[in-house]
Design an enzyme around this catalytic site. Sequence first.
Site: not given
Ligand code: NAD
Ligand code: GLY
Length: 368
Positions: A121, A143, A185, A227, A237, A242, A246, A249, A253, A267
């Site tokens: 939990r 998130k 971003e 942020k 949100e 918040r 987006n 997005h 999306h 993304h």
């Molecule tokens: P990711 O985590 O897939 O990383 C991108 C690539 O880079 C992967 O192949 C990873 O293995 C590689 N990588 C990561 N760090 C590295 C490093 N230092 N050196 C070498 N390779 C490295 O992608 P991302 O762009 O970081 O994240 C995308 C995800 O984030 C999506 O799923 C999206 O929905 C999510 N997201 C979440 C939020 C949130 O608020 N929680 C906000 C924006 C995006």
């Molecule tokens: N990435 C959008 C949020 O964190 O609200």
Amino acid sequence: MTVIPVDIAGRPYEVRIGSGLLADVAGQCGTRLRKPHVPIVTDANVHAAWGAVVEASLRAAGKQALWRILPPGEATKSWEHLSATVDWLLGHEVERGDHILALGGGVIGDLTGFAAAILKRGCHFIQLPTTLLAQVDSSVGGKTAINTPAGKNLVGAFHQPALVLADLDALATLPARELASGYAEVVKYGLIDDPAFFAWCEAHGRAVLAGDANARAHAVATSVAAKARIVAQDEFETTGMRALLNLGHTFGHALEAETGFSNRLLHGEGVALGMVLAARFSARRGLMGEAEAERIAAHIASVGLPADVRALGLNVSGGQLAAHMLHDKKVDAGRLAFLLMRGIGQTFLTKDVSLAEVSDFLADELKG
Ligand code: NAD
Ligand code: GLY
């Protein structure tokens, strides 16, 4: 090192931004690591680049890393990997007072955060973001989510980390395309409510991507501060504040969905093009000048990010592209929620947009 507080009521935490944080991860986490074994979730790419550095720091502090190394890529944010990771954590008898480390990009942060949210939990986790996207956006704000066959990020929880360590050194091993994707971003924060920061991006964006240490530190710290301010005011949100995060997005999306959430469009690339489309759509509605919308497009294009939907080579109509938007989480009682701009740094949320209007706009953009 820059320290940015995230003032979430009752659960404040710090985002530390600087160099050498992964090499000193044991010292940075301090007494949060209360047992000799430290559970760390990562992916294979990040483990290859940074696993030994993290492990050496833990070893020097008399601790041993317990690795869970997942496959890289968006497909990892699945029920299957979530459930296996939770079972793995249970198998290692992780307790609610323990801290799980999430070493990686947004995929690892989102999955590990969700696992931490539901394990017993809710237990603690620490974000060690290694992509620019994760450092400026996904590691901050709590998130967490996985994807399901019905769509992206449709199952998840709000669960704040206990600490975020954004090590700028990690960006040195990140592929250039991933770096540029995360930079979208960064630009977003300027477009939301900080025109001076957008102008700074125009002047220094290429330096950020080229590896200039001061420019990277400024870009990450300014983004995280923005942020943190927004999230502290609207953690769940609910007020519309918040939702400003987006920007780009909804269009993005739809483009990601059309390209199958694949390497065809990352993304951040979808967000970059989505912000250009939001600006052009705002100009078409007479909300902002066309020249200002094209200024945004020019900056996005100048750093090698997509600014023209025709370049994606999609075989799709405006209506088909717009239809993807109906699956957006922001749809409320059937109405689309859109982030539009009255100018650079003047983003606002509106529900006064019909799907037909967006379809016509996208049809024109696809024609050029
Ligand atoms: P990711 O985590 O897939 O990383 C991108 C690539 O880079 C992967 O192949 C990873 O293995 C590689 N990588 C990561 N760090 C590295 C490093 N230092 N050196 C070498 N390779 C490295 O992608 P991302 O762009 O970081 O994240 C995308 C995800 O984030 C999506 O799923 C999206 O929905 C999510 N997201 C979440 C939020 C949130 O608020 N929680 C906000 C924006 C995006
Ligand atoms: N990435 C959008 C949020 O964190 O609200």
